[in-house]
Design a protein around this motif. Sequence first.
Motif, PDB file in Angstrom:
ATOM      1  N   ASN A   1      92.110 -44.409 121.104  1.00  0.00           N
ATOM      2  CA  ASN A   1      93.203 -43.666 120.485  1.00  0.00           C
ATOM      3  C   ASN A   1      94.042 -44.503 119.518  1.00  0.00           C
ATOM      4  O   ASN A   1      95.104 -44.052 119.087  1.00  0.00           O
ATOM      5  CB  ASN A   1      94.126 -43.098 121.569  1.00  0.00           C
ATOM      6  CG  ASN A   1      93.408 -42.142 122.477  1.00  0.00           C
ATOM      7  OD1 ASN A   1      92.569 -41.379 122.022  1.00  0.00           O
ATOM      8  ND2 ASN A   1      93.720 -42.196 123.755  1.00  0.00           N
TER       9      ASN A   1
ATOM     10  N   ARG B   1      94.246 -47.124 109.053  1.00  0.00           N
ATOM     11  CA  ARG B   1      93.113 -46.245 109.351  1.00  0.00           C
ATOM     12  C   ARG B   1      91.817 -46.798 108.742  1.00  0.00           C
ATOM     13  O   ARG B   1      90.977 -46.062 108.244  1.00  0.00           O
ATOM     14  CB  ARG B   1      93.346 -44.821 108.854  1.00  0.00           C
ATOM     15  CG  ARG B   1      94.614 -44.177 109.307  1.00  0.00           C
ATOM     16  CD  ARG B   1      94.373 -43.295 110.525  1.00  0.00           C
ATOM     17  NE  ARG B   1      95.441 -42.316 110.731  1.00  0.00           N
ATOM     18  CZ  ARG B   1      96.490 -42.539 111.505  1.00  0.00           C
ATOM     19  NH1 ARG B   1      96.623 -43.691 112.104  1.00  0.00           N
ATOM     20  NH2 ARG B   1      97.414 -41.619 111.674  1.00  0.00           N
TER      21      ARG B   1
ATOM     22  N   THR C   1      95.132 -42.923 116.040  1.00  0.00           N
ATOM     23  CA  THR C   1      95.975 -41.724 115.967  1.00  0.00           C
ATOM     24  C   THR C   1      97.199 -41.748 116.874  1.00  0.00           C
ATOM     25  O   THR C   1      98.121 -40.967 116.675  1.00  0.00           O
ATOM     26  CB  THR C   1      95.137 -40.491 116.348  1.00  0.00           C
ATOM     27  OG1 THR C   1      94.611 -40.676 117.662  1.00  0.00           O
ATOM     28  CG2 THR C   1      94.012 -40.284 115.353  1.00  0.00           C
ATOM     29  N   ASP C   2      97.238 -42.619 117.840  1.00  0.00           N
ATOM     30  CA  ASP C   2      98.280 -42.574 118.858  1.00  0.00           C
ATOM     31  C   ASP C   2      99.129 -43.851 118.817  1.00  0.00           C
ATOM     32  O   ASP C   2      98.663 -44.929 119.173  1.00  0.00           O
ATOM     33  CB  ASP C   2      97.625 -42.420 120.232  1.00  0.00           C
ATOM     34  CG  ASP C   2      98.614 -42.141 121.339  1.00  0.00           C
ATOM     35  OD1 ASP C   2      99.744 -41.713 121.045  1.00  0.00           O
ATOM     36  OD2 ASP C   2      98.235 -42.349 122.507  1.00  0.00           O
TER      37      ASP C   2
END
Length: 143
Positions: free
Chosen positions: A113, A68, A116-117
């Motif tokens: 995405n 992240r 998060t995906d």
Amino acid sequence: MDSQFRRKYQRSQMAVVLSLAFALAGFSYNVWRMEVSESNNTTRTACFEILMNLSKLEQLVYAAHYDRDESEGNPRKGWVLVGLIADLSELTDTDVREETVNLKAAWSANWSNLATDRPAADNVVNAIDAVRNKIKVLLRSLN
């Protein structure tokens, strides 16, 4: 004496013609071989550059998804890498170019995405692997 001179003259003419033919054949082969070698060198260089940029893109995907890290996983950097990979693929064959088009499409569909995906990250990594595999096939096929 005249017929003997004529035969010698004809033999020397034949030797000159054959020598010229062999010289032209050798020169033609040498030019062809240099063109093939240069083309192969250009393709190899492009493939190695693509491989290095694929690894950077893969690292960016991992940084975005697993860490992240917005700096190392910045999608703008990814767009630059994907664009560079697509540009370099023009120096390769059609199979690699097609896979880079698929990579660009996968990146375009999934970049937002990535953080998060998991399937989005997997889609991009799978597209990277597909390009990498096509490059390996191409590099093995070069003479």
